[in-house]
Design a protein around this motif. Sequence first.
Motif, PDB file in Angstrom:
ATOM      1  N   SER A  82     -24.350 -75.395  71.129  1.00 49.66           N
ATOM      2  CA  SER A  82     -24.881 -74.577  70.035  1.00 49.66           C
ATOM      3  C   SER A  82     -23.841 -73.674  69.380  1.00 49.66           C
ATOM      4  N   CYS A  83     -22.787 -73.324  70.109  1.00 53.55           N
ATOM      5  CA  CYS A  83     -21.803 -72.382  69.570  1.00 53.55           C
ATOM      6  C   CYS A  83     -20.422 -72.999  69.397  1.00 53.55           C
ATOM      7  N   VAL A  84     -19.866 -73.531  70.470  1.00 57.72           N
ATOM      8  CA  VAL A  84     -18.477 -74.000  70.429  1.00 57.72           C
ATOM      9  C   VAL A  84     -18.321 -75.171  69.465  1.00 57.72           C
ATOM     10  N   LEU A  85     -19.166 -76.174  69.580  1.00 59.45           N
ATOM     11  CA  LEU A  85     -19.029 -77.355  68.731  1.00 59.45           C
ATOM     12  C   LEU A  85     -19.363 -77.072  67.276  1.00 59.45           C
ATOM     13  N   GLN A  86     -20.072 -76.018  67.001  1.00 62.27           N
ATOM     14  CA  GLN A  86     -20.410 -75.689  65.621  1.00 62.27           C
ATOM     15  C   GLN A  86     -19.279 -74.956  64.922  1.00 62.27           C
ATOM     16  N   GLY A  87     -18.374 -74.360  65.676  1.00 61.71           N
ATOM     17  CA  GLY A  87     -17.241 -73.653  65.090  1.00 61.71           C
ATOM     18  C   GLY A  87     -16.022 -74.533  64.991  1.00 61.71           C
ATOM     19  N   TRP A  88     -15.037 -74.091  64.192  1.00 59.06           N
ATOM     20  CA  TRP A  88     -13.799 -74.850  64.010  1.00 59.06           C
ATOM     21  C   TRP A  88     -12.747 -74.467  65.043  1.00 59.06           C
ATOM     22  N   LYS A  89     -12.361 -73.217  65.067  1.00 54.24           N
ATOM     23  CA  LYS A  89     -11.332 -72.787  66.004  1.00 54.24           C
ATOM     24  C   LYS A  89     -11.810 -72.880  67.446  1.00 54.24           C
ATOM     25  N   ASP A  90     -13.105 -72.653  67.688  1.00 53.84           N
ATOM     26  CA  ASP A  90     -13.633 -72.763  69.048  1.00 53.84           C
ATOM     27  C   ASP A  90     -13.544 -74.194  69.560  1.00 53.84           C
ATOM     28  N   SER A  91     -13.798 -75.156  68.676  1.00 48.30           N
ATOM     29  CA  SER A  91     -13.690 -76.572  69.088  1.00 48.30           C
ATOM     30  C   SER A  91     -12.253 -76.923  69.452  1.00 48.30           C
ATOM     31  N   VAL A  92     -11.309 -76.432  68.643  1.00 50.46           N
ATOM     32  CA  VAL A  92      -9.896 -76.705  68.920  1.00 50.46           C
ATOM     33  C   VAL A  92      -9.463 -76.049  70.226  1.00 50.46           C
ATOM     34  N   ALA A  93      -9.868 -74.796  70.451  1.00 47.21           N
ATOM     35  CA  ALA A  93      -9.484 -74.090  71.679  1.00 47.21           C
ATOM     36  C   ALA A  93     -10.102 -74.739  72.907  1.00 47.21           C
ATOM     37  N   ALA A  94     -11.376 -75.136  72.827  1.00 51.31           N
ATOM     38  CA  ALA A  94     -12.033 -75.784  73.964  1.00 51.31           C
ATOM     39  C   ALA A  94     -11.408 -77.138  74.265  1.00 51.31           C
ATOM     40  N   LEU A  95     -11.059 -77.878  73.219  1.00 51.24           N
ATOM     41  CA  LEU A  95     -10.423 -79.186  73.423  1.00 51.24           C
ATOM     42  C   LEU A  95      -9.069 -79.034  74.103  1.00 51.24           C
ATOM     43  N   GLN A  96      -8.280 -78.083  73.653  1.00 51.15           N
ATOM     44  CA  GLN A  96      -6.963 -77.873  74.253  1.00 51.15           C
ATOM     45  C   GLN A  96      -7.101 -77.449  75.706  1.00 51.15           C
ATOM     46  N   VAL A 112     -10.140 -73.926  48.785  1.00 55.26           N
ATOM     47  CA  VAL A 112      -9.537 -74.232  50.079  1.00 55.26           C
ATOM     48  C   VAL A 112      -8.493 -75.325  49.899  1.00 55.26           C
ATOM     49  N   PRO A 113      -7.265 -75.179  50.415  1.00 52.57           N
ATOM     50  CA  PRO A 113      -6.254 -76.244  50.284  1.00 52.57           C
ATOM     51  C   PRO A 113      -6.674 -77.488  51.059  1.00 52.57           C
ATOM     52  N   LYS A 114      -6.227 -78.638  50.580  1.00 52.71           N
ATOM     53  CA  LYS A 114      -6.636 -79.889  51.207  1.00 52.71           C
ATOM     54  C   LYS A 114      -6.112 -80.017  52.640  1.00 52.71           C
ATOM     55  N   ASP A 115      -4.976 -79.405  52.926  1.00 54.93           N
ATOM     56  CA  ASP A 115      -4.405 -79.497  54.271  1.00 54.93           C
ATOM     57  C   ASP A 115      -4.721 -78.254  55.101  1.00 54.93           C
ATOM     58  N   TRP A 116      -5.896 -77.670  54.887  1.00 60.10           N
ATOM     59  CA  TRP A 116      -6.288 -76.438  55.579  1.00 60.10           C
ATOM     60  C   TRP A 116      -6.322 -76.610  57.086  1.00 60.10           C
ATOM     61  N   TRP A 117      -6.536 -77.812  57.576  1.00 63.86           N
ATOM     62  CA  TRP A 117      -6.776 -78.069  58.999  1.00 63.86           C
ATOM     63  C   TRP A 117      -5.506 -78.363  59.795  1.00 63.86           C
ATOM     64  N   THR A 118      -4.401 -78.611  59.121  1.00 66.37           N
ATOM     65  CA  THR A 118      -3.219 -79.131  59.806  1.00 66.37           C
ATOM     66  C   THR A 118      -2.614 -78.123  60.791  1.00 66.37           C
ATOM     67  N   GLU A 119      -2.635 -76.846  60.446  1.00 65.65           N
ATOM     68  CA  GLU A 119      -1.973 -75.861  61.304  1.00 65.65           C
ATOM     69  C   GLU A 119      -2.734 -75.644  62.610  1.00 65.65           C
ATOM     70  N   ASP A 120      -4.062 -75.608  62.553  1.00 66.66           N
ATOM     71  CA  ASP A 120      -4.848 -75.425  63.774  1.00 66.66           C
ATOM     72  C   ASP A 120      -4.756 -76.654  64.680  1.00 66.66           C
ATOM     73  N   VAL A 121      -4.763 -77.844  64.097  1.00 68.49           N
ATOM     74  CA  VAL A 121      -4.684 -79.069  64.897  1.00 68.49           C
ATOM     75  C   VAL A 121      -3.322 -79.209  65.557  1.00 68.49           C
ATOM     76  N   SER A 122      -2.295 -78.593  64.989  1.00 66.49           N
ATOM     77  CA  SER A 122      -0.955 -78.689  65.583  1.00 66.49           C
ATOM     78  C   SER A 122      -0.853 -77.968  66.928  1.00 66.49           C
ATOM     79  N   GLU A 123      -1.867 -77.199  67.309  1.00 68.96           N
ATOM     80  CA  GLU A 123      -1.867 -76.542  68.614  1.00 68.96           C
ATOM     81  C   GLU A 123      -2.180 -77.510  69.742  1.00 68.96           C
TER      82      GLU A 123
END
Length: 578
Positions: free
Chosen positions: A144-158, A209-220
């Motif tokens: 309900s919380c982690v998967l619905q967020g962007w940064k939380d999904s990235v942090a949980a995956l890492q 929003v820039p088209k490459d908005w997601w690239t910096e967070d995924v680089s973690e």
Amino acid sequence: MEIQTFTPCSIKYFLKIIIELLCSFELLWLIRSVVSDVPADLIIHANNTKYQLHKFPLLLKCGLLQRLCSDADDGDEEPVPVALHDIPGGEEALELCAKFCYGISISISAANLVPAMLAARFLRMTEAVAKGNLVAKLEAFFDSCVLQGWKDSVAALQAAWRVSGWGESRIVQPCIDSIVEKILMPPAKVTWSYTYTRPGYTRRPHQSVPKDWWTEDVSELDVEVFRSVISTVRASRQLPPTLVGEALHVYACKHLVDPLRAVANGQAQSAAAEETLARQRRVLESIVTMIPAEPGSVTGRFLLRLLRVANYVSASSSTRAQLIRQAGSQLHEARAADLLIPLPSDPQAYDVGAAEAVLEHFLAQFQRPAAPDERRRMSAAMDKVARIFDEYLRTIALDRDFPVAKFVDLVECLPDIARSDHDGLYYAIDIYLKEHPELGKADKKRLCRLIDCRKLSPDVRAQAISNDRMPLRTIVQLLFVEQERTMGAASHGAAVAPDRASVDAISRLAARTNEDEPASSADQKSDVHRPRRDHTRVADGVTAAMTRSLSESTKTPPLAGRKERTTQERSSRMRNKE
């Protein structure tokens, strides 16, 4: 003496503090315990920490502890020892589970969710053991919380990847699916927070929003998880290849060290740990395999940077070959500094062979048939590469230990037809002569013979004529070219001002004539522009011809007389060439 009285509210406040103190963990050396009047009857050993706890609250919710303590005698006064050295998440995750069993409030976020969930599953804190147990609560929070967020999904995956890799697919795969779903969403629908720290970008309330908005967070992410995300995104075919290439560029900048900067900072390869080099090698080779096949998905400068890293970390030959091939097709997008590829054995020296290989792959494109529009594009690219390569030669010329034969071979890697002018080549050769004053006359002639005097601009030609580092034979050729220019202008009725550098060179020419050694038969065969006469007589002839040409060009005779003199000048010039 005053007697302090307590109101019912203050009594409740102190009771609350006492209860929290009784149910709090305190650190005493490597022993953690619950402050309580009831003696501990359960000792849990986790790595280097010992926990003095109680069976009653823990066994109610931990199925694993129920099984481990089932053989213990209830009448035994000694605490039951339990070893949990292999509990996932470590001591911090164990403490979260223990606090939950004691009824102490715990704080769960994307940072500690994964260790807590792994430890709770390890301890079997499921609904089968007790209703409202920790595993069910954590899974509900995850969905309900982690998967619905962007940064939380990235942090949980890492976090899940670092703990167990693909072994914890119940967390890893849902996070990947959630991340990919958000990446493929149109930028106009992005409403969540993301990281974007590119230079020159300041987010405004109504800025798109820039088209490459997601690239910096995924680089973690770790490179294997990053590869899985990129592969899934590419399989959807909803994003352009250039956007995927930008994600690879951001990831490389974050995880790969630039060898040129490492050398500038004094970080030689010998000082780097082998483990660090192995990790860099793994990241590099993974990035190379993810580069889209579509042309232009990544820039030529980025490919050459990867090639520098490949040399630095001793990447596989297949990886280097792929980078050389792709960088060669986009060499016109690079700069001269991008071709400075350090050697693996000596980061202070440059791998000239790699630069030659890149140039060869660029030139190979011209051997294939192409449409007229494509030919024009390739011709423009050739002009850019010629300027880039000549500037690269200037840097190589600064190396005092670079042999002249190798420098000549390097110059000849670019065909003469590729250079529309020889100004850049002249500057490179002049720098080499300046940095290598010990060169003999034969080597100087060999170098300067590479310069086509007719392809020098007037300003550069005038500079070369007055350059004392140029061999006498080269100056003679330059003077002939200057004479032809003067004759051609005079034949068209234009008055040409005398070239001061040429006049000065003529005066020095006679003084230098006797110092130059006679030309060998090999020189005569290879020197296209040199007249056939004896060297001294040639110098005298060109001096006389140039003197007449430069002096007569300053006069303004009648037109008929000018034509007559022009004919005489041509005859004089032809006689000097015989």
